[in-house]
Design a protein around this motif. Structure first.
Motif, short mmCIF file in Angstrom:
data_model
loop_
_atom_site.label_atom_id
_atom_site.label_comp_id
_atom_site.label_asym_id
_atom_site.label_seq_id
_atom_site.Cartn_x
_atom_site.Cartn_y
_atom_site.Cartn_z
N GLU A 150 31.32 -45.42 32.86
CA GLU A 150 30.11 -45.38 32.02
C GLU A 150 30.08 -44.19 31.06
OE1 GLU A 150 26.30 -45.80 33.86
OE2 GLU A 150 27.07 -47.04 35.49
N TRP A 151 30.42 -43.01 31.56
CA TRP A 151 30.22 -41.83 30.73
C TRP A 151 31.29 -41.68 29.66
CZ3 TRP A 151 30.61 -38.03 35.50
CH2 TRP A 151 31.93 -37.94 35.93
N ASP A 152 31.08 -40.69 28.78
CA ASP A 152 32.04 -40.49 27.69
C ASP A 152 33.01 -39.36 27.98
OD1 ASP A 152 30.30 -38.38 27.55
OD2 ASP A 152 29.66 -38.73 25.47
N ILE A 153 33.04 -38.85 29.21
CA ILE A 153 34.01 -37.85 29.62
C ILE A 153 35.38 -38.52 29.71
CG2 ILE A 153 34.71 -36.29 31.48
CD1 ILE A 153 31.74 -35.91 32.12
N LYS A 154 36.40 -37.87 29.15
CA LYS A 154 37.71 -38.51 29.05
C LYS A 154 38.79 -37.85 29.91
CE LYS A 154 36.13 -41.33 25.91
NZ LYS A 154 35.82 -42.73 26.27
N SER A 155 38.54 -36.63 30.40
CA SER A 155 39.60 -35.92 31.11
C SER A 155 39.00 -34.95 32.12
CB SER A 155 40.47 -35.13 30.12
OG SER A 155 39.70 -34.09 29.52
N ARG A 156 39.87 -34.41 32.97
CA ARG A 156 39.41 -33.42 33.94
C ARG A 156 39.02 -32.12 33.23
NH1 ARG A 156 40.16 -34.37 39.26
NH2 ARG A 156 40.68 -32.25 39.88
N GLU A 157 39.65 -31.85 32.09
CA GLU A 157 39.26 -30.67 31.32
C GLU A 157 37.83 -30.80 30.83
OE1 GLU A 157 42.12 -32.29 31.00
OE2 GLU A 157 43.47 -30.74 31.80
N ASP A 161 34.36 -28.62 31.60
CA ASP A 161 33.41 -28.20 30.57
C ASP A 161 31.99 -28.59 30.96
OD1 ASP A 161 35.46 -27.21 29.00
OD2 ASP A 161 35.65 -29.03 27.78
N TYR A 162 31.83 -29.81 31.44
CA TYR A 162 30.51 -30.31 31.86
C TYR A 162 29.97 -29.47 33.02
CZ TYR A 162 26.80 -33.61 33.18
OH TYR A 162 25.58 -34.19 33.47
N ALA A 163 30.85 -29.19 33.98
CA ALA A 163 30.43 -28.39 35.14
C ALA A 163 29.96 -27.00 34.71
CB ALA A 163 31.57 -28.28 36.14
N GLU A 164 30.71 -26.39 33.81
CA GLU A 164 30.34 -25.04 33.34
C GLU A 164 29.02 -25.07 32.59
OE1 GLU A 164 33.81 -23.97 31.14
OE2 GLU A 164 34.92 -23.26 32.90
N ALA A 165 28.80 -26.11 31.81
CA ALA A 165 27.56 -26.22 31.04
C ALA A 165 26.35 -26.46 31.93
CB ALA A 165 27.69 -27.34 30.01
N HIS A 166 26.58 -27.02 33.11
CA HIS A 166 25.48 -27.34 34.02
C HIS A 166 25.46 -26.42 35.24
CE1 HIS A 166 25.65 -30.99 31.55
NE2 HIS A 166 24.42 -31.26 31.96
N ASN A 167 26.22 -25.34 35.16
CA ASN A 167 26.24 -24.33 36.24
C ASN A 167 26.60 -24.93 37.60
OD1 ASN A 167 25.39 -22.13 34.52
ND2 ASN A 167 23.34 -23.05 34.57
N VAL A 168 27.56 -25.84 37.58
CA VAL A 168 28.04 -26.45 38.82
C VAL A 168 29.22 -25.62 39.32
CG1 VAL A 168 29.08 -28.49 39.88
CG2 VAL A 168 27.31 -28.75 38.12
N PRO A 169 29.13 -25.04 40.52
CA PRO A 169 30.22 -24.21 41.03
C PRO A 169 31.44 -25.05 41.41
CG PRO A 169 28.52 -24.47 42.70
CD PRO A 169 27.97 -25.09 41.44
N LEU A 170 32.62 -24.56 41.07
CA LEU A 170 33.87 -25.25 41.37
C LEU A 170 34.82 -24.32 42.10
CD1 LEU A 170 34.49 -27.00 37.93
CD2 LEU A 170 33.50 -28.04 39.97
N LYS A 171 35.66 -24.91 42.96
CA LYS A 171 36.66 -24.13 43.68
C LYS A 171 37.99 -24.09 42.94
CE LYS A 171 34.87 -24.98 48.35
NZ LYS A 171 35.18 -25.52 49.71
#
Length: 407
Positions: A150-157, A161-171
């Motif tokens: 559904e979404w327009d995200i095309k890659s893990r990169e 970017d989306y995670a950083e913009a939404h302050n989602v912590p990643l390991k």
């Protein structure tokens, strides 16, 4: 069900990159719906640490952690292992876990009266099929949300970017962004440098392997183990009675330190493309070899050969997400019948990535030293005359006809 009617969604949640960003994405795109995260514990260990806090902070209302480890081993791994099912050398680690997890998802969705179930599988992969076929089996009317479709995200990169913009912590970071799947049976690695097939996996690089070491770094002395089976199921390791799960975990440690179970393959995905993956399956590789060794002595020729043929079908059925089908159930019924006399003990030697047969004992063994010996025995070798004449009769007749017709 219309999009605006979905008020509560159960999400298959691992805490990895995909599912971490799906929580805020669902709330943004499905009218701030309630998101209930569900993590199926199939032995991923430390990946569960801090998961609840992360899920809540990211926007989930709650997190269920389902302990599926015993069910996963007893109802999925062992039946697949007894079948000898191998898909293009791959021991079906992710393939067996997905239907187990999806079954738990449906149970939570029904308990919570959820309007839909969501997963983070990509449109390129096999897991979307495995999850959805299981959901369709247990809840055929349940809507399924697959953000990657559904979404327009095309890659893990772009996901990062989306995670950083939404302050989602990643390991992870952009340099260690392998796509991994871990459970008590295996660990898979995909992406990054592995996407270029000319690159050798970084087996000796610190941090790449998690379940063991490269054969190069394994001890210079072999490790001997003994495994006991009852009707095809492992029941003891080195004389100590254990559950199948306990045996697998112990074999993971023993196999891992001896560099057992590394696999680098280019496999054919269900969706049509080839992909390259590196797998770690230390305990499972030992278990398959030991079970195969015992079967070589306890199964008659025709049963063994037919079982080997059907093992390919069994593997394809599991790989393709068709666990909950009449065909898989029928194949398992056949396998269970073949395992009635697969009881005994095998000894194996583990050495620098190798599994070496070192002895077998079974009251059901069809091997007879008295019959097979090169020494003196009661076997009447003249019996072979009549056997060869009858066995070769079609060849003899064909030759006579050819001579008659000057061929």
């Amino acid at each position: 069900m219309k999009k605006e009617e979905i008020k509560k969604v159960v999400l298959a949640y691992s805490g990895g990159l995909d599912t971490s960003i799906i929580i805020p994405w669902l709330k943004e795109n499905y009218n701030n719906c309630e998101v209930i995260a569900v993590s199926g514990n199939v032995g991923q260990d430390d990946e569960l640490d801090g998961l609840e806090e992360k899920a809540i902070k990211t926007g989930a209302s709650k997190l269920y952690v389902l302990d599926l480890t015993d069910e996963y081993v007893d109802d999925f791994i062992i039946p697949t292992m007894k079948a000898g099912a191998i898909y293009e050398e791959y021991l079906l680690g992710t393939s067996t876990a997905r239907p187990c997890i999806a079954k738990g998802l449906v149970e939570v969705a029904k308990k919570e009266n959820a309007d839909a179930i969501c997963h983070g599988c990509t449109g390129k992969g096999n897991d979307q099929v495995r999850f959805e076929l299981t959901i369709k089996h247990f809840a055929p009317e349940m809507p399924i949300i697959a953000p990657w479709r559904e979404w327009d995200i095309k890659s893990r990169e772009e996901e990062i970017d989306y995670a950083e913009a939404h302050n989602v912590p990643l390991k992870i970071n952009r340099e260690t962004n392998y796509s991994k799947d871990k459970n008590l049976w295996h660990l898979s690695h995909e992406g990054l440098d592995l996407e270029e097939v000319e690159n050798e996996p970084k087996y000796e690089e610190k941090g790449f392997l998690e379940m063991g070491v490269s054969p190069i770094d394994a001890p210079d002395e072999p490790t001997y183990i003994e495994l006991d089976f009852e009707q095809g199921t492992p029941v003891a390791l080195n004389g100590e009675k254990m559950t199948a799960k306990e045996i697998i975990l112990a074999l993971n440690e023993l196999g891992g330190k001896n560099g057992i179970g590394l696999l680098d393959i280019i496999e054919n995905r269900l969706v049509g493309m080839k992909c390259r993956g590196v797998y770690e399956t230390p305990g499972g590789t030992i278990l398959y070899k030991a079970h195969e060794y015992l079967e070589s002595a306890t199964l008659d020729k025709m049963t063994l050969h037919e079982k080997q043929k059907l093992a390919i079908t069994f593997a394809e059925v599991v790989y393709n997400g068709q666990w909950y089908t009449p065909l898989r159930e029928a194949l398992s019924a056949f396998v269970d019948k073949t395992q009635e006399n697969v009881t005994g003990k095998v000894r194996m030697k583990l050495y620098k990535g190798n599994i070496i047969k070192a002895g077998l004992w079974s009251d059901y063994s069809l091997y007879s030293e008295e019959i097979a010996t090169f020494g003196e025995s009661d076997y009447d070798q003249t019996d072979a005359n009549g056997f060869i004449n009858l066995f070769g009769l079609p060849i003899t007749v064909q030759a006579m006809v050819d001579q008659k017709n000057n061929k």
